[in-house]
Design an enzyme around this catalytic site. Structure first.
Site, PDB file in Angstrom:
ATOM      1  N   TYR A   1      11.688 -47.993  -0.216  1.00 51.23           N
ATOM      2  CA  TYR A   1      12.624 -46.877  -0.298  1.00 51.23           C
ATOM      3  C   TYR A   1      12.163 -45.730   0.589  1.00 51.23           C
ATOM      4  CZ  TYR A   1      15.331 -43.088  -2.452  1.00 51.23           C
ATOM      5  OH  TYR A   1      16.168 -42.023  -2.675  1.00 51.23           O
TER       6      TYR A   1
ATOM      7  N   LYS B   1      14.236 -44.238   3.819  1.00 53.54           N
ATOM      8  CA  LYS B   1      14.718 -42.858   3.813  1.00 53.54           C
ATOM      9  C   LYS B   1      14.057 -42.031   4.912  1.00 53.54           C
ATOM     10  CE  LYS B   1      17.822 -43.028   0.603  1.00 53.54           C
ATOM     11  NZ  LYS B   1      19.231 -42.783   0.902  1.00 53.54           N
TER      12      LYS B   1
END
Length: 169
Positions: free
Chosen positions: A142, A146
């Site tokens: 993640y 991001k």
């Protein structure tokens, strides 16, 4: 009537974004894994298509919906949290899912904006505050996805990026 294209209009954030724009009398085009009853038009994407295949399919359907008109905003709110560190059993799966959910959707949104965003329009790509403060050892996939979105925002906001509107993230 102003037009917004929302990539990821079915998730927790996305469904709220779609409803908010509809409440304020915008025409909403939703791009997601399924149709939104609140959107004026829907483009359904497959969870398994490659980035080039999904991009081609989305752009073809946007062309049918938008024709010669332009959008006031393209908002990418797609994504999903994935946890795990390098020792996690599903680590590589979480990295792969994070890339597809955050990077692929942002890249397609940027391509949409390059073709259909008004010169004074807005492209918004959602990153994550956690990645701007350092590492994310409990959610590596993640975090890397991001962080890539943050880099994309920086690049897309510069002259020569192919998008003429304002870019934020």
């Amino acid at each position: 009537m102003p037009v917004v294209i929302v990539y990821g209009g079915l998730g927790a954030l996305g469904s709220t974004v779609v409803k908010t724009f509809k409440k304020h009398s915008w025409r909403v085009v939703n791009v997601a894994f399924d149709a939104s009853n609140d959107a004026d038009a829907n483009i359904k994407v497959s969870r398994t298509d490659s980035l080039p295949d999904q991009g081609t399919q989305v752009l073809q359907q946007i062309e049918e919906i938008m024709s010669d008109s332009k959008a006031d905003a393209v908002l990418c709110v797609a994504g999903g949290w994935q946890g795990g560190n390098a020792a996690s059993r599903k680590f590589l799966d979480s990295v792969s899912a994070s890339v597809k959910q955050s990077i692929d959707s942002s890249a397609i949104s940027a391509k949409i904006a390059s073709r259909y965003l008004k010169p004074d329009g807005l492209l918004a790509l959602t990153g994550a505050e956690a990645v701007s403060h350092g590492g994310t050892p409990g959610m590596i996939g993640y975090g890397l996805a991001k962080a890539a979105v943050h880099q994309m925002v920086l690049s897309m906001a510069m002259p020569g990026s192919g998008v003429s509107g304002k870019v934020v993230g």
